[in-house]
Scaffold this active site. Structure first.
Site, PDB file in Angstrom:
ATOM      1  N   GLN A   1      42.356  54.182  57.586  1.00  0.00           N
ATOM      2  CA  GLN A   1      42.053  55.608  57.733  1.00  0.00           C
ATOM      3  C   GLN A   1      40.584  55.782  58.089  1.00  0.00           C
ATOM      4  OE1 GLN A   1      43.896  57.937  54.242  1.00  0.00           O
ATOM      5  NE2 GLN A   1      43.959  55.820  53.595  1.00  0.00           N
TER       6      GLN A   1
ATOM      7  N   ASP B   1      34.876  53.953  60.854  1.00  0.00           N
ATOM      8  CA  ASP B   1      33.553  53.326  60.942  1.00  0.00           C
ATOM      9  C   ASP B   1      33.512  52.027  61.748  1.00  0.00           C
ATOM     10  OD1 ASP B   1      34.754  51.462  59.156  1.00  0.00           O
ATOM     11  OD2 ASP B   1      33.944  52.505  57.402  1.00  0.00           O
TER      12      ASP B   1
ATOM     13  N   HIS C   1      43.030  57.295  62.067  1.00  0.00           N
ATOM     14  CA  HIS C   1      42.264  58.549  62.242  1.00  0.00           C
ATOM     15  C   HIS C   1      41.221  58.444  63.343  1.00  0.00           C
ATOM     16  CE1 HIS C   1      43.304  59.835  57.827  1.00  0.00           C
ATOM     17  NE2 HIS C   1      44.244  60.169  58.677  1.00  0.00           N
TER      18      HIS C   1
ATOM     19  N   CYS D   1      36.032  65.469  74.821  1.00  0.00           N
ATOM     20  CA  CYS D   1      35.913  66.903  75.089  1.00  0.00           C
ATOM     21  C   CYS D   1      37.277  67.530  74.838  1.00  0.00           C
ATOM     22  CB  CYS D   1      35.482  67.132  76.534  1.00  0.00           C
ATOM     23  SG  CYS D   1      35.423  68.891  76.952  1.00  0.00           S
TER      24      CYS D   1
ATOM     25  N   CYS E   1      38.300  69.396  78.479  1.00  0.00           N
ATOM     26  CA  CYS E   1      38.737  68.676  79.693  1.00  0.00           C
ATOM     27  C   CYS E   1      39.189  67.240  79.382  1.00  0.00           C
ATOM     28  CB  CYS E   1      37.616  68.676  80.739  1.00  0.00           C
ATOM     29  SG  CYS E   1      36.243  67.574  80.330  1.00  0.00           S
TER      30      CYS E   1
ATOM     31  N   CYS F   1      29.501  67.607  76.958  1.00  0.00           N
ATOM     32  CA  CYS F   1      30.333  67.050  78.032  1.00  0.00           C
ATOM     33  C   CYS F   1      29.711  67.446  79.378  1.00  0.00           C
ATOM     34  CB  CYS F   1      31.731  67.634  77.900  1.00  0.00           C
ATOM     35  SG  CYS F   1      32.910  67.049  79.143  1.00  0.00           S
TER      36      CYS F   1
ATOM     37  N   GLY G   1      41.249  51.044  48.381  1.00  0.00           N
ATOM     38  CA  GLY G   1      40.211  52.073  48.469  1.00  0.00           C
ATOM     39  C   GLY G   1      40.639  53.386  49.078  1.00  0.00           C
TER      40      GLY G   1
ATOM     41  N   SER H   1      42.410  57.225  48.010  1.00  0.00           N
ATOM     42  CA  SER H   1      42.902  58.079  46.929  1.00  0.00           C
ATOM     43  C   SER H   1      44.318  58.562  47.229  1.00  0.00           C
ATOM     44  CB  SER H   1      41.974  59.282  46.749  1.00  0.00           C
ATOM     45  OG  SER H   1      41.970  60.062  47.920  1.00  0.00           O
TER      46      SER H   1
ATOM     47  N   ASN I   1      41.755  49.104  43.661  1.00  0.00           N
ATOM     48  CA  ASN I   1      40.973  50.334  43.495  1.00  0.00           C
ATOM     49  C   ASN I   1      40.402  50.317  42.076  1.00  0.00           C
ATOM     50  OD1 ASN I   1      40.193  53.160  43.270  1.00  0.00           O
ATOM     51  ND2 ASN I   1      41.570  53.569  44.984  1.00  0.00           N
TER      52      ASN I   1
END
Ligand code: NAD
Ligand code: ZN
Length: 257
Positions: A105, A108, A123, A131, A134, A152, A191, A193, A217
């Site tokens: 998820q 980074d 994600h 953009c 466009c 853009c 890690g 929730s 976790n």
């Protein structure tokens, strides 16, 4: 004594070494030890930025400059972070043929930086800007500098190619994640929730299809009492580093005390 006994980390190592076809599902917690704050909790981003004002597509369409206050912080923090022993431990488990894919998820890019090869970015990621007018895309480093709002060529404000609340999951990532969940032998949930939908459904899909669910976790989550089979209580770095070492030491043979 049966290998694994009552020690959750050894139980997890035994399951992984025996079944081998494992998939990991990761969330913000795996990158906390790389210096990237999670969203929830006292140190989390939401303590500073209300998600309804900063993390929805609607908020971005209404006030993109305001939303970029939070996004700038995320881009800077992610850009300066390095993979930690948890990212590297997962990559080592992939190298050993134990973990076959990571569904993350996170946005980074630290799994790839840590050496993982099959990473499904549920994600999206911060490395690209898009953009929403466009659909042109740009590498973030080409258009964004600290303190600026990236534009853009068409003049509109660019959005990181990440999924904000109110946006759909990229269809390919969704398809691949579901397929991995339905066919894995062990799902290692690290890690998260498990409060963000639909990512939070992945453990249930895996479990119903016959997978064993291992959760790493330091805190219990909504999954712990319902879906999780083995909860390893601890930080991701320490646990994954130990898991990789335990499995490397014993190969696929029985774990010894
Ligand atoms: P979350 O913030 O809701 O939950 C973080 C979880 O990590 C908690 O359960 C916490 O107990 C656990 N945790 C904290 N420290 C840990 C450690 N050292 N080792 C293992 N676990 C630890 O995170 P979420 O469930 O991933 O949901 C947040 C959403 O925000 C995600 O969908 C993600 O897209 C996004 N996000 C991404 C990043 C990133 O890319 N690094 C950072 C923040 C948020
Ligand atoms: Zn445009």
């Amino acid at each position: 004594m049966r290998a694994g006994g009552n020690d959750p980390i050894r139980e997890a190592a035994r399951l992984l070494a025996d079944r081998r076809n494992a998939v990991a599902l990761t969330g913000a917690g795996i990158s906390v030890e790389s210096g990237i704050p999670s969203f929830r909790g006292a140190q989390g981003m939401w303590a500073k930025y209300d998600p309804t004002e900063y993390a929805t597509l609607h908020a971005f369409m209404q006030s993109p400059r305001k939303v970029w206050e939070m996004l700038s912080e995320m881009v800077s923090v992610c850009g300066g972070a390095a993979p930690n022993p948890a990212h590297k431990g997962l990559a080592a488990l992939e190298e050993m043929g134990i973990v076959r894919a990571v569904i993350t998820q996170n946005v980074d890019g630290l799994h790839q930086a840590g050496g993982s090869r099959r990473v499904i970015e549920y994600h999206g990621n911060m490395e690209e800007l898009i953009c929403v007018y466009c659909w042109k895309r740009y590498p973030t480093r080409e258009r964004w500098t600290p303190g600026s709002v990236p534009l853009c060529d068409c003049g509109e404000i660019l959005k990181p190619n990440v999924v904000l609340f109110g946006e759909p999951i990229p269809w390919l990532a969704q398809e691949q994640a579901e397929e991995e969940a339905r066919t894995c032998g062990v799902l290692v949930v690290i890690g998260t929730s498990a409060q963000v939908s639909p990512a939070c459904d992945i453990p249930r899909v895996a479990k119903e299809a016959g997978a064993v669910v291992v959760e790493i976790n330091p805190e219990p989550t909504s999954l712990t009492a319902s879906v999780t089979d083995v909860h390893v209580t601890g930080g991701a770095s320490e646990v994954l580093d130990r898991l990789a070492k335990l499995i490397r030491k014993t190969g696929s043979g029985p774990l010894e005390y």
